[in-house]
Design a protein around this motif. Structure first.
Motif, short mmCIF file in Angstrom:
data_model
loop_
_atom_site.label_atom_id
_atom_site.label_comp_id
_atom_site.label_asym_id
_atom_site.label_seq_id
_atom_site.Cartn_x
_atom_site.Cartn_y
_atom_site.Cartn_z
N SER A 31 53.29 -44.94 50.61
CA SER A 31 51.96 -44.34 50.67
C SER A 31 51.64 -43.55 49.40
CB SER A 31 51.87 -43.41 51.88
OG SER A 31 52.73 -42.29 51.71
N VAL A 32 50.37 -43.43 49.14
CA VAL A 32 49.88 -42.47 48.16
C VAL A 32 49.62 -41.18 48.92
CG1 VAL A 32 48.03 -41.89 46.58
CG2 VAL A 32 48.90 -44.23 46.69
N MET A 33 50.14 -40.09 48.42
CA MET A 33 50.01 -38.80 49.09
C MET A 33 49.16 -37.88 48.22
SD MET A 33 51.92 -39.14 51.84
CE MET A 33 52.21 -37.46 52.39
N ALA A 34 48.43 -36.99 48.87
CA ALA A 34 47.57 -36.09 48.11
C ALA A 34 47.43 -34.75 48.83
CB ALA A 34 46.20 -36.72 47.92
N TRP A 35 47.00 -33.78 48.06
CA TRP A 35 46.62 -32.47 48.59
C TRP A 35 45.14 -32.24 48.29
CZ3 TRP A 35 49.66 -29.58 51.67
CH2 TRP A 35 51.04 -29.80 51.65
N ALA A 97 47.24 -38.98 53.25
CA ALA A 97 48.01 -40.16 52.86
C ALA A 97 47.17 -41.41 53.04
CB ALA A 97 49.30 -40.26 53.69
N ASP A 98 47.51 -42.39 52.24
CA ASP A 98 46.85 -43.69 52.37
C ASP A 98 47.78 -44.76 51.82
OD1 ASP A 98 43.90 -44.69 53.05
OD2 ASP A 98 44.75 -45.95 51.48
N PHE A 99 47.72 -45.94 52.44
CA PHE A 99 48.61 -47.02 52.02
C PHE A 99 47.91 -48.06 51.16
CE2 PHE A 99 52.48 -46.05 54.29
CZ PHE A 99 52.04 -45.14 55.24
N SER A 104 41.36 -45.11 41.07
CA SER A 104 40.00 -44.62 40.84
C SER A 104 39.44 -43.87 42.05
CB SER A 104 39.08 -45.77 40.48
OG SER A 104 39.04 -46.73 41.51
N SER A 105 40.09 -43.97 43.20
CA SER A 105 39.58 -43.36 44.43
C SER A 105 40.34 -42.12 44.86
CB SER A 105 39.61 -44.38 45.57
OG SER A 105 38.77 -45.48 45.29
N ILE A 106 41.35 -41.73 44.12
CA ILE A 106 42.24 -40.69 44.62
C ILE A 106 41.57 -39.33 44.79
CG2 ILE A 106 44.32 -41.78 43.72
CD1 ILE A 106 44.24 -39.73 41.43
N HIS A 107 40.46 -39.10 44.09
CA HIS A 107 39.83 -37.78 44.14
C HIS A 107 38.90 -37.62 45.34
CE1 HIS A 107 40.68 -38.70 39.87
NE2 HIS A 107 41.08 -37.46 39.83
N THR A 108 38.68 -38.68 46.09
CA THR A 108 37.67 -38.67 47.15
C THR A 108 38.32 -38.63 48.52
OG1 THR A 108 36.25 -39.99 45.71
CG2 THR A 108 35.64 -39.85 48.03
N ALA A 109 38.02 -37.59 49.27
CA ALA A 109 38.67 -37.37 50.55
C ALA A 109 38.44 -38.51 51.54
CB ALA A 109 38.19 -36.05 51.16
N ARG A 110 37.26 -39.10 51.55
CA ARG A 110 36.95 -40.09 52.57
C ARG A 110 37.76 -41.37 52.41
NH1 ARG A 110 33.37 -43.89 50.43
NH2 ARG A 110 32.35 -43.28 48.50
N HIS A 111 38.44 -41.53 51.30
CA HIS A 111 39.25 -42.73 51.07
C HIS A 111 40.64 -42.62 51.67
CE1 HIS A 111 36.48 -43.80 47.48
NE2 HIS A 111 36.12 -44.45 48.56
N TYR A 112 40.98 -41.46 52.20
CA TYR A 112 42.30 -41.29 52.79
C TYR A 112 42.22 -41.48 54.31
CZ TYR A 112 43.90 -39.50 48.32
OH TYR A 112 44.22 -39.38 46.99
N ASP A 113 43.12 -42.25 54.84
CA ASP A 113 43.10 -42.56 56.26
C ASP A 113 43.82 -41.53 57.12
OD1 ASP A 113 43.41 -46.17 55.81
OD2 ASP A 113 41.65 -44.88 55.93
N TYR A 114 44.76 -40.83 56.56
CA TYR A 114 45.59 -39.93 57.37
C TYR A 114 45.55 -38.52 56.81
CZ TYR A 114 47.28 -44.48 58.82
OH TYR A 114 47.35 -45.76 59.28
N TRP A 115 45.46 -37.55 57.73
CA TRP A 115 45.34 -36.14 57.34
C TRP A 115 46.24 -35.26 58.18
CZ3 TRP A 115 42.42 -34.32 53.33
CH2 TRP A 115 41.55 -35.25 52.73
N GLY A 116 46.76 -34.24 57.54
CA GLY A 116 47.46 -33.18 58.25
C GLY A 116 46.46 -32.16 58.76
N GLN A 117 46.96 -31.17 59.48
CA GLN A 117 46.08 -30.22 60.15
C GLN A 117 45.63 -29.07 59.26
OE1 GLN A 117 49.22 -29.97 60.01
NE2 GLN A 117 49.86 -27.86 60.28
N GLY A 118 46.22 -28.91 58.09
CA GLY A 118 45.83 -27.83 57.19
C GLY A 118 46.67 -26.59 57.35
#
Length: 125
Positions: A31-35, A97-99, A104-118
């Motif tokens: 996966s690609v992971m992000a904060w 996270a997203d698989f 080019s899409s990494i900066h955009t939240a809506r492109h990630y399918d999976y989220w933690g609770q914060g």
């Protein structure tokens, strides 16, 4: 995929915190992971991302040189080491996270399918 973020807290400006994001459910290493972070009244903003290769990282300009993302595939965990914290870093921090992410899409939240609770990070001066 389930993501669990932790490690937030209250810290004085100039201090450090390390956030963790534990993943389960799929092959974490693929996966690609992000904060991302979201301050009150503001939109969720990109902090940084880590591609499948731990050497391929991207950061927002506002945190570059102060924050470092890393991952431990054996533990299915991603980290965000935050140093030299500033009051403007105060926000709820989310891991994502997203698989199928493309660079080019990494900066955009809506492109990630999976989220933690914060997890809340509060920096006081």
């Amino acid at each position: 995929v389930q993501l669990q973020a932790s490690g937030g807290g209250l810290v004085q400006a100039g201090g450090s915190l390390r956030l963790s994001c534990a993943a389960s459910g799929r092959t974490f290493s693929r996966s690609v992971m992000a904060w991302f972070r979201q301050a009150p009244g503001k939109e969720r903003e990109f902090v940084g991302a880590l591609f499948r290769s731990s050497s391929n990282t991207h950061y927002a300009d506002s945190v570059k040189g102060r924050f470092v993302i890393s991952r431990d595939n054996a533990k299915n965990t991603m980290y965000l080491q935050m140093d030299s914290l500033k009051p403007e870093d105060t926000a709820v921090y989310y891991c994502a996270a997203d698989f199928n992410m493309i660079q080019s899409s990494i900066h955009t939240a809506r492109h990630y399918d999976y989220w933690g609770q914060g997890t809340q990070v509060t920096v006081f001066s």
